[in-house]
Structure formats: structure tokens, C-alpha cells
Design an enzyme around this catalytic site. Structure first.
Site, PDB file in Angstrom:
ATOM      1  N   GLN A 164       0.807  -1.222   0.000  1.00 16.15           N
ATOM      2  CA  GLN A 164       0.000   0.000   0.000  1.00 16.15           C
ATOM      3  C   GLN A 164       0.841   1.272   0.000  1.00 16.15           C
ATOM      4  O   GLN A 164       0.342   2.332  -0.365  1.00 16.15           O
ATOM      5  CB  GLN A 164      -0.944  -0.019   1.203  1.00 16.15           C
ATOM      6  N   HIS A 189       0.687  -9.452   4.286  1.00 20.01           N
ATOM      7  CA  HIS A 189      -0.419  -8.498   4.340  1.00 20.01           C
ATOM      8  C   HIS A 189      -1.046  -8.440   2.942  1.00 20.01           C
ATOM      9  O   HIS A 189      -0.732  -7.563   2.136  1.00 20.01           O
ATOM     10  CB  HIS A 189       0.076  -7.130   4.791  1.00 20.01           C
ATOM     11  N   ASN A 248      -2.045 -10.880   8.119  1.00 19.24           N
ATOM     12  CA  ASN A 248      -2.975  -9.803   8.430  1.00 19.24           C
ATOM     13  C   ASN A 248      -4.391 -10.147   7.972  1.00 19.24           C
ATOM     14  O   ASN A 248      -4.583 -10.580   6.830  1.00 19.24           O
ATOM     15  CB  ASN A 248      -2.548  -8.508   7.720  1.00 19.24           C
ATOM     16  N   GLU A 249      -5.356  -9.973   8.839  1.00 16.80           N
ATOM     17  CA  GLU A 249      -6.782 -10.136   8.517  1.00 16.80           C
ATOM     18  C   GLU A 249      -7.028 -11.360   7.637  1.00 16.80           C
ATOM     19  O   GLU A 249      -7.503 -11.234   6.486  1.00 16.80           O
ATOM     20  CB  GLU A 249      -7.318  -8.867   7.852  1.00 16.80           C
TER      21      GLU A 249
HETATM   22  O1  IFM Z   1      -6.112  -0.658   4.252  1.00 13.81           O
HETATM   23  C1  IFM Z   1      -6.657  -1.704   4.983  1.00 13.81           C
HETATM   24  C2  IFM Z   1      -5.554  -2.622   5.479  1.00 13.81           C
HETATM   25  O2  IFM Z   1      -4.788  -3.127   4.438  1.00 13.81           O
HETATM   26  C3  IFM Z   1      -6.144  -3.786   6.245  1.00 13.81           C
HETATM   27  N1  IFM Z   1      -7.056  -3.312   7.263  1.00 13.81           N
HETATM   28  C4  IFM Z   1      -8.064  -2.374   6.889  1.00 13.81           C
HETATM   29  C5  IFM Z   1      -7.420  -1.195   6.182  1.00 13.81           C
HETATM   30  C6  IFM Z   1      -8.499  -0.159   5.786  1.00 13.81           C
HETATM   31  O3  IFM Z   1      -9.417  -0.736   4.935  1.00 13.81           O
END
Ligand code: IFM
Length: 430
Positions: free
Chosen positions: A19, A114, A158-159
Site C-alpha cells: 500500500q 499483508h 494480516n486479517e
Molecule cells: O487498508 C486496509 C488494510 O490493508 C487492512 N485493514 C483495513 C485497512 C483499511 O481498509
């Protein structure tokens, strides 16, 4: 309101490599972004914020902000662009990042995965590829030994369910598979990757006489019934809550992977060696959804609706700090042995109208949780910089620092200074 936070409390910000860094050319997303229609306005991550080339500029911003922690991800596709071929320049880059952070008194909090993956690994089937765990674990060990032997906290993935849900159920992100039937194989594979990396890194750390903390960053959302007294909505919200919020952390606690949404998914199996492979709970909290049941593609499915009448962020997500406390309480009730690190919390707010208040309310909520005895160890605002918000492109603005993408200049927003003051106010007395 200034309440005491525990000694050593982490105040920081978070980013993710794809990102912000730019030029993630060997990743699965890089190629996929080229396909028209995948990303809003057909934007591509491109050079992003050039965090790669301008890390020292961003470090100065962190120093100005007064944080003592920075969560970022290491990009596997840059470390190992082709299978078995390590890129020394990338390794040196991340070594430098860790060295500079430590030198500035900022604890590096490292995420290994991520959302993005090396293209060679994606082509073999990502988490479901044969030998996936061996490959992931090899990468994790390399990161630990070569880059992060001085670091203490690691997030493997991540997530996990946001990532797998988008990629394998909703078909919105690569490899764009649609339907719950696709979920089981990558989910099991991912848990095996996590498990092997967990034990391998702990073994490496023990050999060095070090103690480390490894977990995942879980996106916890509040799911409330849209019609509060409607039994169908209540049951649907409950099923979604169990499936989305607790499947993964429960599996890491018990070794049992159980996910059930009637008519959609029914997974129930045990993964040997998985139990107790999280040392703390990484919590990403953003918002809540109101849930009902509706027809989609000719079948009954949970439907999410943001219409609560309350203010929302620029992406239409309800601003709901009460949900933060509810989530913290639930995490603590469910996993009383674990401390909680808030690995992400943030707002898309291009005008910076609500961000300062958003942070203040969430930090107040956090201090209420601390007073209740919930063992919270830190708060990381998402994000330091505006960045590439996946399929939404560059429009959503989560940053404390505003990016001008034309010349890549950075400008701290008023909320940057508010967060700085808040950190100062909460800093433990010497
Ligand atoms: O930008 C994302 C991130 O990559 C993962 N968690 C949520 C953020 C906002 O949507």
C-alpha cells in the site's frame, strides 16, 4: 480525559508494504491490477507513496509524532522474487528499516503477510499450493534471522478472513474465486503456514535466548441484527459474528477449525499442532454492520447494511466507537490468557474533519477497557500515510499525513498534531 495506560504501552501507526512502498513488481497484485475494471478508476499501486525510497522522510514524521512503535509488513515478493532466489538488496533494505527504527527508539512490529504474495507462489496455488507451509516457513525464518532477530513482535498473517474472503468467496481480489466451497483448502493451508512459522520462529528465538510474541491481526467487526427484535436477523448476525470474527482466533487457541453458516459453509476439523499458536490478540477494529437475510444470486444469504443513521467515514463505514469496547470485551472474555494489541484502527476521512475526534473517542474507549482490567498493550493508528486502498484505489484517505501523489510530497494533517498531543498526554511519567 487522561487515564493511565500500562507502562511500556505502545503508541504507533501501521502501514502495509504494497500500500505504501511502491514497485511491488513480483507480486500477484501487480499483474492483476493491470486488468481493466479490477481497481476503481483503473488505478494501480505503482510507486504508491515511495515509502521504499523515502523511508527516512517517513521516519522523521514518526519521530515528530512521538510514537514508540511502527507496524509494517515485509514484502515476500521483494525478498524472494523467484522461488528460492533471495534478493539481497531487499533484505538490506529491511535490515536498514529495522536498524533505523530501533535507533529512533521505535519498536518495529513486523507483519509477514499483508494480502499480497509472490507471483510464483500465487501461480502454484497460494496457501493451498503443495508445500505451501514449507515455502512460507522458509521465508519467515529468513526474515527472522536476517532482518528481525532484534525484534519481538510478529504478525504472521494480516486479517486472514478479509484476505481469503475477498480472494476465495467474494471473488473480488486475486485469484478471484467465488463461493464458500473454495474457502476450506486455502484456509487450512494458511493455518498450517502460520503454525509452522510460529513454532520455527519460537525455536530460533529460544536458541538466541530471546522471547518473542507471534500472532495474527484479526479484523473484528460488530454484526448487529438490522431489525433488533427479528429472530432471523438475530440468528444471521450471530452466525456471521461466529464465522467471521472467531473462527480463526478460536482455531489458534484450540487447534479446531470450525466454521458454520447454515446453507453456505460447514467446516469442522482438527489441525495438529495448531492449538495455542497465538501469544497475544492482534485486533483491527473499524466499524459495525447491520445484518439481515436476503436473496442474492437466487439464494438466501446474509446481507450487510450500513444504514444505522449514524455518521460514516468516506467509505460509508459507520463510526461506532462503542463497538470497539464491545469487541475488546469479547476478545478478553473469550481469550482471557491473551493480551490485546490494537494492530489497526482508523478512518477514511479526506477532509480530516472527523479523524481527531475518531482517535480521541477510540483512545478513550481503550482507556475504559484498561480500567476494566483488559490487558491492552498498544494502539496503532491506521495509517501513517494515505495509501493504496486495494480495490478502492487511492481515493480513500486514511493517513495522518496527507499524500500529494503528483509529487509524492507529504503534509501532516491537523489530526497528526492532535494524535501527537494525545500520545504526549498519555506518555508514562519518567
Ligand atoms: O487498508 C486496509 C488494510 O490493508 C487492512 N485493514 C483495513 C485497512 C483499511 O481498509
Amino acid at each position: 480525559m487522561t487515564r493511565e495506560f500500562p507502562k511500556g504501552f505502545l503508541w504507533g501507526t501501521a502501514t502495509a508494504a504494497h500500500q505504501v512502498e511502491g514497485n511491488n513488481i513480483h507480486s500477484d497484485w501487480w499483474e492483476w491490477e493491470k486488468i481493466p475494471g479490477k481497481i476503481k478508476k483503473n488505478e494501480r499501486s505503482g510507486i504508491a507513496c515511495d515509502h521504499w525510497g523515502r523511508f527516512e522522510v517517513d521516519l522523521s514524521l514518526m519521530r515528530e509524532l512521538g510514537v514508540n512503535a511502527y507496524r509494517f509488513s515485509i514484502e515476500w515478493a521483494k525478498i524472494e522474487p523467484r522461488e528460492g532466489e533471495m534478493n539481497d538488496e531487499a533484505i538490506r533494505h529491511y535490515q536498514n528499516v529495522v536498524r533505523l527504527l530501533l535507533g529512533a527508539g521505535i519498536e518495529p512490529l513486523i507483519t509477514l503477510h499483508h494480502f499480497t504474495s509472490p507471483r510464483w507462489w500465487a501461480e502454484r496455488g497460494l496457501w493451498a499450493a503443495p508445500g505451501a507451509a514449507t515455502a512460507f516457513c522458509g521465508y519467515a525464518k529468513l526474515v527472522y534471522r536476517e532482518i528481525a532477530a532484534e525484534c519481538t513482535r510478529f504478525t504472521t498473517v494480516n486479517e486472514p478472513l478479509v484476505h481469503l474472503g475477498g480472494a476465495y468467496v467474494l471473488g473480488l481480489t486475486p485469484p478471484e474465486k467465488k463461493g464458500f466451497l473454495n474457502l476450506k483448502a486455502p484456509l487450512v493451508g494458511m493455518l498450517e503456514c502460520h503454525r509452522d512459522a510460529y513454532w520455527a520462529l519460537h525455536a530460533d528465538a529460544a536458541e538466541r535466548g530471546r522471547k518473542i510474541d507471534i500472532g495474527m491481526a484479526h479484523h473484528v467487526r460488530v454484526f448487529d441484527p438490522k431489525r433488533r427484535w427479528n429472530p432471523v436477523d438475530i440468528l444471521t448476525a450471530g452466525a456471521l459474528d461466529r464465522a467471521f470474527n472467531w473462527t480463526l482466533p478460536d482455531a489458534l487457541e484450540t487447534g479446531k477449525l470450525r466454521m458454520k453458516i447454515p446453507g453456505l459453509v460447514n467446516i469442522d476439523l482438527e489441525i495438529p499442532g495448531l492449538a495455542r499458536t497465538q501469544d497475544s490478540f492482534g485486533l483491527n477494529y473499524y466499524s459495525r454492520d447491520l445484518v439481515t437475510l436476503g436473496f442474492k444470486d437466487g439464494r438466501l444469504e446474509p446481507v450487510l447494511s450500513p444504514k444505522s443513521g449514524r455518521p460514516t467515514n468516506d467509505l460509508g463505514w459507520e463510526l461506532y466507537p462503542e463497538g470497539f469496547l464491545r469487541s475488546l470485551r469479547r476478545v478478553h472474555e473469550r481469550y482471557p490468557r491473551l493480551s490485546v494489541l490494537v494492530t489497526e484502527n482508523g478512518i477514511a476521512d479526506h477532509a480530516d474533519r472527523n479523524r481527531s475526534e475518531f482517535i480521541r473517542e477510540h483512545v478513550d474507549t481503550l482507556s475504559a477497557a484498561v480500567s476494566e482490567g483488559i490487558p491492552v498493550t498498544g494502539y496503532l493508528y491506521w495509517s501513517l500515510l494515505d495509501n493504496f486502498e486495494w480495490i478502492e484505489g487511492f481515493d480513500p484517505r486514511f493517513g495522518l499525513v496527507e499524500m500529494d501523489y503528483r509529487d509524492l510530497s507529504r503534509k501532516p494533517r491537523p489530526s497528526f498534531y492532535k494524535y501527537r498531543d494525545l500520545i504526549r498526554a498519555h506518555a508514562p511519567s519518567p
